[in-house]
Enzyme design. Structure first.
Site, short mmCIF file in Angstrom:
data_model
loop_
_atom_site.label_atom_id
_atom_site.label_comp_id
_atom_site.label_asym_id
_atom_site.label_seq_id
_atom_site.Cartn_x
_atom_site.Cartn_y
_atom_site.Cartn_z
N LYS B 166 0.88 -1.16 0.00
CA LYS B 166 0.00 0.00 0.00
C LYS B 166 0.92 1.22 0.00
CE LYS B 166 -2.53 3.35 1.85
NZ LYS B 166 -1.93 4.58 2.44
N GLY B 221 4.74 3.81 10.43
CA GLY B 221 3.99 5.06 10.35
C GLY B 221 3.57 5.55 11.72
N SER B 222 2.42 6.19 11.77
CA SER B 222 1.99 6.84 13.00
C SER B 222 1.33 5.85 13.95
CB SER B 222 0.98 7.94 12.67
OG SER B 222 -0.23 7.37 12.21
N GLY B 225 -2.54 5.60 12.86
CA GLY B 225 -2.78 4.77 11.67
C GLY B 225 -2.41 3.32 11.91
N GLY B 226 -1.26 3.12 12.55
CA GLY B 226 -0.79 1.76 12.78
C GLY B 226 -1.70 1.00 13.72
N GLU B 245 5.65 -0.59 13.11
CA GLU B 245 6.53 0.33 13.84
C GLU B 245 5.76 1.63 13.93
OE1 GLU B 245 10.36 1.27 11.97
OE2 GLU B 245 10.17 3.17 13.05
N CYS B 282 12.47 8.23 12.59
CA CYS B 282 11.75 7.54 13.67
C CYS B 282 12.65 7.37 14.88
CB CYS B 282 11.21 6.20 13.22
SG CYS B 282 12.32 5.29 12.16
N GLU B 375 5.77 11.52 21.24
CA GLU B 375 6.55 11.89 20.07
C GLU B 375 5.92 13.09 19.36
OE1 GLU B 375 6.77 8.83 17.09
OE2 GLU B 375 8.30 9.86 15.93
#
Lengths: 506, 506
Positions: B166, B221-222, B225-226, B245, B282, B375
């Site tokens: 994706k 990603g975030s 979203g994750g 992650e 990251c 973060e």
């Protein structure tokens, strides 16, 4: 509000034997987890852990007669089977002590600083550390080997994780005895007893998987119970690994050549395997594809003989007996399903083994017969009779994940179907057997006891040396001065551990 | 209903560059997954896979200038950084080809039949097989190394799993170019192109993780979203492993001795690390515990100098710029928080780096300052000034999981705090650094890029050789005649693979 009592019940009579404990409240679960968490440092020493596991094996054997008596009274599994299971459980504890001693599970990798790389590599050293407190949900069908002192507990302790066990309600007295053995073994080897803590109660189990200081969970039991706990583990603010063994049909395919060669032997072997322990093994062969025609008929006849000769048996508890009876009733009532030996109730407290047959073609597409593709716990199996090989492939493609899949093939000469069927079976299971029976799981390094969902909720094993991997996480130290490194990662290898250095095994 | 267009956007101007593709519909996602699934057999050959990965590295380098131009236009990361990232991505593909060639990842164990065991052991042979189609969710901040041709894709292909990627909406043109490179590499080595398929669109990503033929997922990603995708993976009828992650604060502790020894150097090093790539790593050090007093003041002064000298930069897209500005505004407005260099907007399209300071005591217990422990993506860090070591311990105990944790300690003489602090940092992260900076992740066998939640959703790594383990599951063959065994497990070891036989490495 008074605490809910936990009773030990005799499945042979359905009568309560004694009150063993009370269910843990949320506060008690919290106290248990905190206590276990607070002693995690004591498990850091590998030598102490190995000694502890060996002491646990020894004390388990010493208390053997007493434990087996209690377990038989609560589970009706019989002294012979329980004696074997206790020996296996002790051997398992010792096997994990060896795993700890050897240290290969630490998976040590060292890459020295390398300025020739673009960009340059710093000094990197990785090994595996324990995750933290592990919640173990004990199984009913192996009151020792998959319960309080079983593989989940042994592997978690071996990894260096304190354990809080949620006892199975089917054998609370056995659970208490075994927890006491483990705690005494800890004390004997200088470890705090709270490295293992036992709690009882359904709600306690739910509290446990949600507790912020629980870092991972192991489970053996039903799809429904396991999935609910898996969902709770995944829904936490910080999700944790949940290694659950949930359910398995354990399909068997009998080729035409195998049936032609030895249908009587296969029928008898199947009958023995599916009725072992009153059909209460997670590896019970619950679904068999056998050819139609004469050879297949002889297989059914031999199975009929073996199963008819099997006496009635007592299941682990009355709830399971009720579920078994309901399950076989529902399946036997399906159109075109026959019962050469009808499984069902024996006396008031027993069940009798049986099996069902169905044309395999009825299972090739979604329909009411799909109930036959779900595990039915207890002494029953389903024989799906096929006319052609494409029916076998079609049915196999519809099966859920399994712990095992078995191929019965010709032992003499070439069996033209064998290779293709083995290829078709491999995606279905974590252990593939040829001309054997899946009940019986050797505790060996090459063992794998797990499989695609719902066999297990993760690609991990609950039996064998690699079961320890479930309770560890890697950590890498970068550019860390030798004196600050854990001894496992120091340059001089003071603990003499196996490791890979700069890509080479050292 | 017409398909939603996918635009490539220039973050330096906020203007659309070109329409690259359209978002995939549910039907298109289904077709993509089925196509990938149907070619999985072609990836079974290890030699072909290794050749494919090497061809992908070569074609990536050949198309380098074109890809870097597109990536720079879409991400503003600059040609220098992207040139390095492309080299690293190619090296990563080649490193996984070596992993495949060597075959240690197969983790082969063979236990011969052993009748002396109670109960006897049958012949057992275990190795690892690919899980099936892997869904890869590409990251924004590394448009090559953690995107279409990045570590998740490379490790999944190395494992033998087809991949449906994706694309990240931040660099769709780069994604198309890279997918085309991978598909050409497949064709060049005789594999079907559909071993890698690219899809675009948020909804397509959700469809993908829910698809019954997707067997595992990798995500970078975030947290938001994750976690949504993790939840969807766990909620499937058959849950799948989701290796995400998600987010990391990457704490740094500067001891009093380290600050006394070299506060200027530490301040300058921190400034360089936290502003690298406009603070979009990251592994950016986002939270620093530094002593109060003179030495700490000098550190802050040095950091002020470095950060002030850093020019403003363009973030990956305007949504991230907005989130950064909102994040620093919220944090800077907290009581007792100061901004020696105020992070914020540069020009209309840029941001300028900065940092905040706060007394560490304010973070020792839950309160409004907890926002500083989350973060904030972009060029900002937080310096928490401590008066005593127990403040450090208190704050560390409140941190969520991290990819990295760093200790700055004295390099000369004994630092009395070092050992205890390293012990306190280890539970917090998957990589522990001493006197280094966490940005920059070497692709080495001993690397680990993962950590306690939310750093990653599982105890696995997305960088380094062991990243391949995420896409495999063990399978054991029991009592299987040699000709029916996969060549990897045959007695004569025809493929010359490393393995453990009867407990010994052979």
């Amino acid at each position: 509000m008074s605490a809910a009592p936990v009773w030990s019940v005799d499945p042979r009579s359905g009568k309560p034997r004694e009150q063993v404990a009370v269910e843990a409240t949320a506060e008690e679960v919290d106290r248990a987890v905190r206590a276990a968490h607070s002693v995690r440092g004591a498990l850091a020493d590998r030598t102490a852990r190995a000694a502890f596991l060996r002491a646990a094996a020894e004390l388990l054997e010493e208390s053997g007669p007493h434990i087996i008596e209690a377990a038989d009274a609560e589970t009706a599994l019989g002294p012979a089977r329980l004696t074997g299971e206790l020996a296996r459980t002790a051997a398992q504890l010792r096997a994990f002590a060896e795993v700890v001693d050897e240290g290969a599970y630490l998976d040590i990798h060292i890459d020295h600083e390398d300025g020739s790389r673009t960009p340059p590599w710093p000094d990197l050293r990785r090994y595996k550390i324990p995750l933290g407190v592990v919640a173990v949900y004990a199984a009913s069908n192996f009151p020792l080997a998959f319960s309080v002192p079983g593989g989940d507990t042994a592997s978690a302790l071996a990894a260096g994780c304190p354990v809080v066990v949620k006892a199975h309600p089917g054998h609370p007295a056995t659970s208490e005895l075994c927890a006491s053995v483990l705690r005494r073994a800890a004390a004997r080897t200088g470890l705090p007893e709270d490295v293992v803590i036992l709690v009882h109660g359904f709600d306690a189990g739910v509290e446990l998987v949600r507790h912020p200081l629980v870092s991972a969970a192991g489970f053996t039991g039903s799809v429904r119970g396991g999935r609910a706990l898996f969902d709770a583990a995944a829904a936490r603010p910080a999700p944790i690994p949940f290694h659950g063994e949930l359910g398995s049909l354990n399909p068997v395919v009998v080729t035409a050549a195998a049936a032609a060669e030895r249908s009587e032997q296969i029928g008898a072997g199947l009958g023995a395997s599916m009725t072992l322990g009153v059909g209460q093994f997670c590896t019970k062969p619950g679904f068999v594809l056998a050819p139609s025609g004469d050879a297949g008929d002889r297989l059914v006849k031999a199975l009929t003989g073996t199963v008819s000769d099997t006496g009635s048996g007592v299941m682990l508890d009355h709830r399971m007996r009720d579920a078994f009876l309901a399950g076989v009733r529902e399946r036997a009532a399906l159109p075109d399903v026959e019962a050469p030996v009808t499984p069902g109730a024996g006396s008031e407290h027993t069940v009798s083994a049986g099996f069902l047959t169905v044309p395999a073609a009825l299972l090739a597409a979604e329909g009411p017969h799909d109930a036959l593709l779900e595990e039915c716990f207890g002494p029953v199996t389903v024989i799906a009779r096929y006319d052609a090989e494409d029916e076998v492939t079609a049915v196999l493609s519809r099966l859920p994940g399994n712990l095992t899949a078995t191929l019965q093939t010709a032992t003499e000469g070439d069996d033209p179907e064998a290779a293709a069927l083995l290829t078709a079976l491999t995606p279905l299971a974590g252990r593939i057997l040829v001309n054997g029976w899946p009940t019986g799981v050797a505790v060996a390094p090459a063992q794998h006891h797990g499989g695609p969902y719902p066999a297990t909720t993760s690609p991990s094993t609950s039996v064998g040396a690699t079961a320890i991997e479930r309770w560890l996480r890697p950590v890498t130290y970068q550019s860390t001065p030798d004196p600050l490194l854990p001894p496992e990662l120091r340059e001089a290898n003071p603990l003499d551990l196996p490791r890979r250095v700069d890509g080479r095994r050292a």
